[in-house]
Design a protein around this motif. Structure first.
Motif, PDB file in Angstrom:
ATOM      1  N   ILE A  22      13.799  -6.554 -11.363  1.00 30.81           N
ATOM      2  CA  ILE A  22      12.346  -6.772 -11.395  1.00 30.81           C
ATOM      3  C   ILE A  22      11.626  -5.632 -10.661  1.00 30.81           C
ATOM      4  O   ILE A  22      11.982  -5.285  -9.536  1.00 30.81           O
ATOM      5  CB  ILE A  22      11.975  -8.116 -10.709  1.00 30.81           C
ATOM      6  CG1 ILE A  22      12.794  -9.285 -11.287  1.00 30.81           C
ATOM      7  CG2 ILE A  22      10.473  -8.378 -10.792  1.00 30.81           C
ATOM      8  CD1 ILE A  22      12.488  -9.645 -12.728  1.00 30.81           C
ATOM      9  N   VAL A  23      10.628  -5.051 -11.322  1.00 29.26           N
ATOM     10  CA  VAL A  23       9.852  -3.966 -10.706  1.00 29.26           C
ATOM     11  C   VAL A  23       8.375  -4.317 -10.761  1.00 29.26           C
ATOM     12  O   VAL A  23       7.847  -4.636 -11.824  1.00 29.26           O
ATOM     13  CB  VAL A  23      10.078  -2.620 -11.445  1.00 29.26           C
ATOM     14  CG1 VAL A  23       9.260  -1.507 -10.794  1.00 29.26           C
ATOM     15  CG2 VAL A  23      11.555  -2.247 -11.459  1.00 29.26           C
ATOM     16  N   SER A  24       7.721  -4.280  -9.592  1.00 27.04           N
ATOM     17  CA  SER A  24       6.277  -4.489  -9.570  1.00 27.04           C
ATOM     18  C   SER A  24       5.634  -3.165  -9.159  1.00 27.04           C
ATOM     19  O   SER A  24       5.821  -2.680  -8.049  1.00 27.04           O
ATOM     20  CB  SER A  24       5.951  -5.593  -8.559  1.00 27.04           C
ATOM     21  OG  SER A  24       4.583  -5.568  -8.262  1.00 27.04           O
ATOM     22  N   SER A  25       4.921  -2.564 -10.105  1.00 26.04           N
ATOM     23  CA  SER A  25       4.358  -1.234  -9.863  1.00 26.04           C
ATOM     24  C   SER A  25       3.003  -1.314  -9.168  1.00 26.04           C
ATOM     25  O   SER A  25       2.200  -2.188  -9.445  1.00 26.04           O
ATOM     26  CB  SER A  25       4.211  -0.501 -11.192  1.00 26.04           C
ATOM     27  OG  SER A  25       3.526   0.698 -10.972  1.00 26.04           O
ATOM     28  N   GLN A  26       2.758  -0.361  -8.262  1.00 26.53           N
ATOM     29  CA  GLN A  26       1.469  -0.311  -7.569  1.00 26.53           C
ATOM     30  C   GLN A  26       0.547   0.733  -8.197  1.00 26.53           C
ATOM     31  O   GLN A  26      -0.493   1.067  -7.611  1.00 26.53           O
ATOM     32  CB  GLN A  26       1.685   0.057  -6.100  1.00 26.53           C
ATOM     33  CG  GLN A  26       2.606  -0.868  -5.336  1.00 26.53           C
ATOM     34  CD  GLN A  26       2.785  -0.402  -3.897  1.00 26.53           C
ATOM     35  OE1 GLN A  26       2.202   0.583  -3.461  1.00 26.53           O
ATOM     36  NE2 GLN A  26       3.591  -1.126  -3.137  1.00 26.53           N
ATOM     37  N   VAL A  27       0.932   1.240  -9.363  1.00 24.90           N
ATOM     38  CA  VAL A  27       0.176   2.346  -9.968  1.00 24.90           C
ATOM     39  C   VAL A  27      -1.331   2.072 -10.044  1.00 24.90           C
ATOM     40  O   VAL A  27      -2.142   2.919  -9.678  1.00 24.90           O
ATOM     41  CB  VAL A  27       0.748   2.696 -11.369  1.00 24.90           C
ATOM     42  CG1 VAL A  27      -0.264   3.431 -12.218  1.00 24.90           C
ATOM     43  CG2 VAL A  27       1.987   3.560 -11.209  1.00 24.90           C
ATOM     44  N   LYS A  28      -1.683   0.871 -10.469  1.00 21.98           N
ATOM     45  CA  LYS A  28      -3.108   0.526 -10.625  1.00 21.98           C
ATOM     46  C   LYS A  28      -3.881   0.715  -9.315  1.00 21.98           C
ATOM     47  O   LYS A  28      -5.021   1.155  -9.304  1.00 21.98           O
ATOM     48  CB  LYS A  28      -3.242  -0.927 -11.090  1.00 21.98           C
ATOM     49  CG  LYS A  28      -2.959  -1.118 -12.555  1.00 21.98           C
ATOM     50  CD  LYS A  28      -4.229  -0.854 -13.386  1.00 21.98           C
ATOM     51  CE  LYS A  28      -3.973  -0.523 -14.834  1.00 21.98           C
ATOM     52  NZ  LYS A  28      -3.256   0.740 -15.082  1.00 21.98           N
ATOM     53  N   LEU A  29      -3.226   0.363  -8.201  1.00 17.87           N
ATOM     54  CA  LEU A  29      -3.867   0.465  -6.891  1.00 17.87           C
ATOM     55  C   LEU A  29      -4.088   1.920  -6.483  1.00 17.87           C
ATOM     56  O   LEU A  29      -5.163   2.300  -6.030  1.00 17.87           O
ATOM     57  CB  LEU A  29      -2.989  -0.245  -5.849  1.00 17.87           C
ATOM     58  CG  LEU A  29      -3.362  -0.051  -4.383  1.00 17.87           C
ATOM     59  CD1 LEU A  29      -4.632  -0.818  -4.058  1.00 17.87           C
ATOM     60  CD2 LEU A  29      -2.225  -0.513  -3.471  1.00 17.87           C
ATOM     61  N   HIS A  30      -3.051   2.749  -6.671  1.00 21.34           N
ATOM     62  CA  HIS A  30      -3.116   4.129  -6.191  1.00 21.34           C
ATOM     63  C   HIS A  30      -3.866   5.048  -7.149  1.00 21.34           C
ATOM     64  O   HIS A  30      -4.353   6.106  -6.743  1.00 21.34           O
ATOM     65  CB  HIS A  30      -1.701   4.665  -5.950  1.00 21.34           C
ATOM     66  CG  HIS A  30      -0.938   3.895  -4.913  1.00 21.34           C
ATOM     67  ND1 HIS A  30      -1.266   3.932  -3.590  1.00 21.34           N
ATOM     68  CD2 HIS A  30       0.110   3.045  -5.021  1.00 21.34           C
ATOM     69  CE1 HIS A  30      -0.422   3.151  -2.911  1.00 21.34           C
ATOM     70  NE2 HIS A  30       0.412   2.594  -3.761  1.00 21.34           N
ATOM     71  N   GLU A  31      -3.941   4.630  -8.411  1.00 18.60           N
ATOM     72  CA  GLU A  31      -4.578   5.425  -9.454  1.00 18.60           C
ATOM     73  C   GLU A  31      -5.965   5.901  -9.030  1.00 18.60           C
ATOM     74  O   GLU A  31      -6.331   7.063  -9.184  1.00 18.60           O
ATOM     75  CB  GLU A  31      -4.678   4.551 -10.704  1.00 18.60           C
ATOM     76  CG  GLU A  31      -4.810   5.311 -11.985  1.00 18.60           C
ATOM     77  CD  GLU A  31      -4.815   4.356 -13.182  1.00 18.60           C
ATOM     78  OE1 GLU A  31      -5.136   3.165 -13.021  1.00 18.60           O
ATOM     79  OE2 GLU A  31      -4.486   4.834 -14.273  1.00 18.60           O
ATOM     80  N   GLN A  32      -6.749   4.973  -8.444  1.00 12.35           N
ATOM     81  CA  GLN A  32      -8.128   5.309  -8.084  1.00 12.35           C
ATOM     82  C   GLN A  32      -8.229   6.390  -7.009  1.00 12.35           C
ATOM     83  O   GLN A  32      -9.278   6.996  -6.833  1.00 12.35           O
ATOM     84  CB  GLN A  32      -8.860   4.044  -7.647  1.00 12.35           C
ATOM     85  CG  GLN A  32      -8.126   3.280  -6.560  1.00 12.35           C
ATOM     86  CD  GLN A  32      -8.692   1.897  -6.317  1.00 12.35           C
ATOM     87  OE1 GLN A  32      -9.886   1.735  -6.155  1.00 12.35           O
ATOM     88  NE2 GLN A  32      -7.812   0.903  -6.295  1.00 12.35           N
ATOM     89  N   GLY A  62      -5.913   8.937  -6.966  1.00 14.38           N
ATOM     90  CA  GLY A  62      -5.267  10.123  -7.531  1.00 14.38           C
ATOM     91  C   GLY A  62      -3.883  10.394  -6.962  1.00 14.38           C
ATOM     92  O   GLY A  62      -3.334  11.485  -7.123  1.00 14.38           O
ATOM     93  N   GLY A  63      -3.303   9.422  -6.277  1.00 15.71           N
ATOM     94  CA  GLY A  63      -1.954   9.593  -5.728  1.00 15.71           C
ATOM     95  C   GLY A  63      -1.637   8.429  -4.814  1.00 15.71           C
ATOM     96  O   GLY A  63      -2.504   7.586  -4.566  1.00 15.71           O
ATOM     97  N   VAL A  64      -0.385   8.395  -4.328  1.00 13.72           N
ATOM     98  CA  VAL A  64       0.033   7.268  -3.489  1.00 13.72           C
ATOM     99  C   VAL A  64      -0.583   7.374  -2.090  1.00 13.72           C
ATOM    100  O   VAL A  64      -0.468   8.405  -1.432  1.00 13.72           O
ATOM    101  CB  VAL A  64       1.574   7.223  -3.371  1.00 13.72           C
ATOM    102  CG1 VAL A  64       2.013   6.082  -2.462  1.00 13.72           C
ATOM    103  CG2 VAL A  64       2.191   7.062  -4.748  1.00 13.72           C
ATOM    104  N   VAL A  65      -1.256   6.311  -1.661  1.00 10.31           N
ATOM    105  CA  VAL A  65      -1.795   6.246  -0.297  1.00 10.31           C
ATOM    106  C   VAL A  65      -0.773   5.463   0.537  1.00 10.31           C
ATOM    107  O   VAL A  65      -0.603   4.260   0.339  1.00 10.31           O
ATOM    108  CB  VAL A  65      -3.169   5.533  -0.263  1.00 10.31           C
ATOM    109  CG1 VAL A  65      -3.748   5.553   1.154  1.00 10.31           C
ATOM    110  CG2 VAL A  65      -4.125   6.180  -1.258  1.00 10.31           C
ATOM    111  N   PRO A  66      -0.041   6.147   1.445  1.00 10.17           N
ATOM    112  CA  PRO A  66       1.088   5.513   2.142  1.00 10.17           C
ATOM    113  C   PRO A  66       0.758   4.175   2.800  1.00 10.17           C
ATOM    114  O   PRO A  66       1.512   3.214   2.653  1.00 10.17           O
ATOM    115  CB  PRO A  66       1.489   6.559   3.188  1.00 10.17           C
ATOM    116  CG  PRO A  66       1.085   7.855   2.578  1.00 10.17           C
ATOM    117  CD  PRO A  66      -0.190   7.569   1.834  1.00 10.17           C
ATOM    118  N   GLU A  67      -0.360   4.099   3.497  1.00 17.04           N
ATOM    119  CA  GLU A  67      -0.689   2.868   4.212  1.00 17.04           C
ATOM    120  C   GLU A  67      -0.902   1.697   3.242  1.00 17.04           C
ATOM    121  O   GLU A  67      -0.451   0.577   3.477  1.00 17.04           O
ATOM    122  CB  GLU A  67      -1.946   3.103   5.081  1.00 17.04           C
ATOM    123  CG  GLU A  67      -2.383   1.929   5.929  1.00 17.04           C
ATOM    124  CD  GLU A  67      -1.288   1.388   6.840  1.00 17.04           C
ATOM    125  OE1 GLU A  67      -0.413   2.164   7.262  1.00 17.04           O
ATOM    126  OE2 GLU A  67      -1.302   0.167   7.098  1.00 17.04           O
TER     127      GLU A  67
END
Ligand code: KG4
Ligand code: ZN
Length: 334
Positions: A27-37, A39-44
């Motif tokens: 099972i994979v739950s992607s956070q792409v939708k969250l970080h998309e806005q 423009g990249g992964v926000v670590p916190e």
């Protein structure tokens, strides 16, 4: 033997259950939708999302495997490398479950997980082989003599291949992550439209920063401060030409490495292995060179916990396990 795998090193919250080396659930739950806005992964934000989603994702993996937590015999968790706060969530949860159930747990190297993912799909691969690991954080070639023995042949001197895809997408005002978007756009573009440099011709090392600069310089000709990107820029052609440059280098060096190492098997791993042109060209080149190519399905190329569970299980079989004082590490060589 039932292994629960946990993966939280970047922006995917993942859990999987294996019975020995067979996947029961993944099972994979992607956070792409969250970080998309952003423009990249926000670590916190990634850490907080993992915290929120990990237990539900584990629950889903257990129920998809038709087992309960009490049935699990071993916990395998990505402990390095990755975003430190994100890793910490997975490692802490793994330790807590292992401690409360009185079962062993084992920290896994994310890159080793990516390489061994191919074994889930092709249990009879055998050794030795050359592995190309191309993801958002890594681009490296390994000579894998046997399980656990990875000789680094070469790696990127600057950006990882996936990172280059993501940065070029940004230059083109395309959403994050850039790899899948460029892959799609490139299908309508002409790969010969722009002659982007291939970079780093010698040896097994890679370099993608010169290519990225060349794309930036090309795109700059079409960008103005007030109007943004001029519509006369053929974005598909840029995508296709850039992608061809990356793929050429990855394929050429991988096949060269296999030939020079006297190895007739190649595996390709990591998120970039989902790229359609890379899959196609790697297949063609390997066939021409008489090399057998093992390309895991897309679901096993991107970040997932099945590969982590398998890696942990195989190390456990050799008598290894981690102590409860194991700390995650942001960087670590394989
Ligand atoms: O292995 P992965 O899921 O995470 C890391 O460990 O980094 O790889 C993610 C990377 C991203 O940079 C993404 O843009 C790239 O893999 N990627 C692709 C494709 N799908 C994902 N790159 C090129 N073509 C794709 N189809
Ligand atoms: Zn990865």
């Amino acid at each position: 033997m039932l292994t629960l795998g946990i993966e939280t090193s970047c922006d995917e919250t993942a859990a999987a259950v294996l019975r020995d080396a067979t996947v029961l659930s993944n099972i994979v739950s992607s956070q792409v939708k969250l970080h998309e806005q952003y423009g990249g992964v926000v670590p916190e934000l990634a850490s907080r999302e993992h915290l929120k989603n990990l237990m539900p994702v584990i629950g889903e993996a257990l129920s998809a495997a038709s087992i309960t937590l009490k049935d699990v015999n071993l916990i395998a968790v990505t402990s390095a490398p990755g975003l430190i706060g994100a890793l910490l969530v997975g490692v802490s949860v793994a330790k807590a479950i292992a401690y409360s159930l009185g079962i062993p747990f084992i920290g896994v190297h994310h890159g080793e997980g990516h390489i061994l993912a191919a074994h889930l799909e092709y249990p009879d691969i055998g050794y030795p082989y050359v592995a190309l690991l191309a993801s958002g954080g890594h681009t490296a070639l390994y000579h894998v003599q046997e399980f656990g023995t990875y000789s680094l042949l070469g790696q990127t001197r600057d950006d990882a291949a996936g990172e280059a895809f993501d940065k070029v997408a940004k230059l083109l005002d395309l959403p994050y992550p850039g790899g899948p978007v460029i892959d799609r756009l490139a299908q309508q573009g002409d790969a010969r439209a722009i002659a982007f440099p291939r970079g780093q011709r010698e040896g097994y090392d890679f370099s993608f920063s010169g290519l990225k600069t060349a794309v930036r310089n090309h795109v700059a000709l079409f960008r103005s401060k007030d109007k943004g990107l001029d519509p006369s820029l053929n974005v598909s052609d840029v995508a296709a030409s850039f992608q061809a440059a990356v793929v050429d280098t990855l394929v050429e060096k991988t096949v060269k490495a296999a030939k020079e190492q006297g190895v007739n098997k190649v595996i390709v791993a990591g998120g970039v292995a989902a790229n359609r042109l890379l899959r196609q060209e790697m297949e063609r080149s390997c066939r021409e060179a008489g090399i057998t190519l093992y390309l895991p399905g897309m679901g096993l190329c991107i970040d997932n916990a099945a590969m982590i569970a398998l890696t942990g299980y195989l190390h456990y079989q050799r008598g290894e396990r981690s102590d409860l004082d194991l700390n995650p590490r942001a960087s670590m060589a394989l």
